[in-house]
Design an enzyme around this catalytic site. Structure first.
Site, PDB file in Angstrom:
ATOM      1  N   TYR A 136      -3.742 -12.575   8.160  1.00 57.18           N
ATOM      2  CA  TYR A 136      -3.936 -12.167   9.549  1.00 57.18           C
ATOM      3  C   TYR A 136      -4.548 -13.228  10.451  1.00 57.18           C
ATOM      4  O   TYR A 136      -4.743 -12.981  11.635  1.00 57.18           O
ATOM      5  CB  TYR A 136      -4.788 -10.885   9.590  1.00 57.18           C
ATOM      6  CG  TYR A 136      -4.166  -9.812   8.715  1.00 57.18           C
ATOM      7  CD1 TYR A 136      -3.077  -9.089   9.161  1.00 57.18           C
ATOM      8  CD2 TYR A 136      -4.624  -9.589   7.410  1.00 57.18           C
ATOM      9  CE1 TYR A 136      -2.463  -8.145   8.358  1.00 57.18           C
ATOM     10  CE2 TYR A 136      -4.022  -8.644   6.592  1.00 57.18           C
ATOM     11  CZ  TYR A 136      -2.942  -7.925   7.067  1.00 57.18           C
ATOM     12  OH  TYR A 136      -2.331  -7.007   6.257  1.00 57.18           O
TER      13      TYR A 136
ATOM     14  N   HIS B 268       0.819  -1.229   0.000  1.00 59.82           N
ATOM     15  CA  HIS B 268       0.000   0.000   0.000  1.00 59.82           C
ATOM     16  C   HIS B 268       0.849   1.274   0.000  1.00 59.82           C
ATOM     17  O   HIS B 268       0.323   2.357  -0.228  1.00 59.82           O
ATOM     18  CB  HIS B 268      -0.948   0.023   1.205  1.00 59.82           C
ATOM     19  CG  HIS B 268      -1.989  -1.055   1.179  1.00 59.82           C
ATOM     20  ND1 HIS B 268      -2.884  -1.190   0.143  1.00 59.82           N
ATOM     21  CD2 HIS B 268      -2.268  -2.064   2.054  1.00 59.82           C
ATOM     22  CE1 HIS B 268      -3.681  -2.234   0.382  1.00 59.82           C
ATOM     23  NE2 HIS B 268      -3.316  -2.783   1.534  1.00 59.82           N
TER      24      HIS B 268
HETATM   25  C1  SP5 Z   1      -1.171  -5.369   3.716  1.00 61.46           C
HETATM   26  C2  SP5 Z   1      -2.603  -5.416   4.019  1.00 61.46           C
HETATM   27  O1  SP5 Z   1      -3.228  -6.475   3.927  1.00 61.46           O
HETATM   28  N1  SP5 Z   1      -3.166  -4.293   4.427  1.00 61.46           N
HETATM   29  C3  SP5 Z   1      -4.553  -4.327   4.606  1.00 61.46           C
HETATM   30  C4  SP5 Z   1      -5.035  -3.240   5.413  1.00 61.46           C
HETATM   31  C5  SP5 Z   1      -6.499  -3.219   5.246  1.00 61.46           C
HETATM   32  N2  SP5 Z   1      -7.095  -2.680   6.359  1.00 61.46           N
HETATM   33  C6  SP5 Z   1      -8.400  -2.260   6.077  1.00 61.46           C
HETATM   34  C7  SP5 Z   1      -9.008  -1.955   7.357  1.00 61.46           C
HETATM   35  C8  SP5 Z   1     -10.363  -1.405   7.229  1.00 61.46           C
HETATM   36  C9  SP5 Z   1     -10.929  -1.305   8.607  1.00 61.46           C
HETATM   37  N3  SP5 Z   1     -10.696  -2.500   9.373  1.00 61.46           N
HETATM   38  C10 SP5 Z   1     -11.449  -2.522  10.556  1.00 61.46           C
HETATM   39  C11 SP5 Z   1     -11.697  -3.916  10.980  1.00 61.46           C
HETATM   40  C12 SP5 Z   1     -12.819  -3.931  11.987  1.00 61.46           C
HETATM   41  N4  SP5 Z   1     -13.256  -5.279  12.238  1.00 61.46           N
HETATM   42 ZN    ZN Z   2      -4.219  -7.309   2.371  1.00 64.62          ZN
END
Ligand code: SP5
Ligand code: ZN
Length: 352
Positions: free
Chosen positions: A332, A169
């Site tokens: 993750y 990103h």
């Molecule tokens: C490298 C990579 O996979 N980065 C991904 C980051 C994406 N994150 C997006 C998050 C959007 C909000 N997440 C909140 C989760 C609430 N359950």
């Molecule tokens: Zn990702």
């Protein structure tokens, strides 16, 4: 023979300790245990481990602006020297205001005095926190990707850089999405410098690698192809990853986005992997951005790929038959992370 693994030990120093999402500090998923889980699975599988070679700032400015590198290197110290840690009591570097292009009528924004405002000149979101050891880990991850590229150029068929934080990103002058420096782009650029261009970057992470796309958008020396959850369905990085982003200038047609519907499972996902491999036809080397967050139970994505799907993807990309650097991105679910990475690498070895 299992692939060589470059493992940056200093990744443990990066402890984001959550993320700020819609203004709320929530528990994060880009955790130090990710690196440990991957390393444990590969040690068990008998993979040979290597450390990253030291790098200097000029190795990073092949891809990133000196301004971003300098900001990331000094942000934590600046934050410590500011009043934010005590008033209001924020223990991580977080942006506070953003200089959107129209605000300054197209003039370059002046460098602000406040580090909170300075952070807004480089951050694309509020989720990507900088703590005490973030820079050491970020630098070691970049060094690991560069080391893997050097090893491949020196004759290794394929090398895996088991890095965190991830990188896809992050763009020339911005960071975000849990990424600070673009490890895969640094590896691709080094391969070009060592006469292994044109390079194709194949991005298997569940999210679009907007940073890698931006870095190489106007060149055909590095092609970028990605399959990912459709941003039009409401997913990060929201503004990028659409099929009509095909590259510009000399990079026209050198960018391929394959957005996928939520719920996409192995069969359709693997059909897109095949398209990315065809897109790489004629490349002299390859960088795989190996995010394994398309796994069906990953907390960050609604794609439905299985461990076997990732193993098959490994075999498919190996069939391109060119020297390859594999760089870790997202993924993750700690209970399956090791198996997903090892599954992909096993598949890759079988497919060669
Ligand atoms: C490298 C990579 O996979 N980065 C991904 C980051 C994406 N994150 C997006 C998050 C959007 C909000 N997440 C909140 C989760 C609430 N359950
Ligand atoms: Zn990702």
């Amino acid at each position: 023979m299992p692939l060589p693994v470059v493992f940056p030990d200093k990744h443990v120093l990066h402890v984001p300790d959550g993320e700020i999402w819609v203004g709320i500090r929530i528990v994060g998923t880009e955790l130090p245990s990710r690196g440990e889980v991957i390393a444990a699975a590969l040690r068990e599988g008998g993979y040979p481990f290597f450390s990253s070679e030291p790098i200097s700032v000029t190795d990073l400015t092949s891809v990133h602006t000196p301004g971003l590198v300098e900001f990331l290197r000094t942000a934590w110290d600046r934050w410590q020297a500011s009043s934010y840690p005590t008033e209001p009591g924020q223990d991580r570097v977080v942006p506070y205001a953003f200089p959107l292009t129209d605000m300054t009528s197209g003039r370059p924004p002046r460098r602000p005095v406040s580090v909170g405002a300075l952070t807004g000149m480089y951050a694309m979101d509020t989720m990507t926190l900088i703590g005490p050891g973030t820079w050491e880990a970020v630098e070691d991850a970049a060094a690991a990707a560069l080391t893997a590229a050097t090893m491949v150029a020196a004759g290794a068929e394929a090398v895996y850089a088991a890095v965190r934080p991830p990188g896809h990103h992050a763009g020339t002058s911005f960071y975000g999405g849990a990424c600070y420096l673009n490890n895969a782009a640094l590896a691709a650029k080094r391969l070009v410098e060592l006469d292994f261009g044109p390079v194709v970057v194949i991005d298997l992470d569940a999210h679009h690698g907007n940073g890698t796309q931006q870095i190489f958008y106007r060149t055909d020396t590095v092609r970028y192809g990605s399959l990912h959850i459709d941003p039009a369905a409401g997913y990060f990085p929201h503004w990028l990853g659409f099929a009509d982003e095909t590259g510009d200038g000399e990079g026209q047609s050198a960018n391929l986005n394959l957005p996928l519907d939520p719920g996409t499972a192995d069969e359709a996902w693997l059909a897109s992997v095949r398209r990315l491999v065809s897109f790489g036809d004629g490349a002299k080397s390859m960088v795989v951005s190996l995010g394994v967050d398309a796994w069906k139970h990953d907390p960050e994505s609604p794609l439905q790929v299985t461990v076997d799907g990732y193993a098959q993807a490994g075999a498919l990309v190996a069939q391109l038959g060119v020297p390859t650097v594999i760089v870790q991105e997202g993924g993750y679910d700690l209970s399956t992370l090791g198996e997903l990475v090892a599954g992909f690498l096993d598949g890759f070895e079988r497919g060669r």
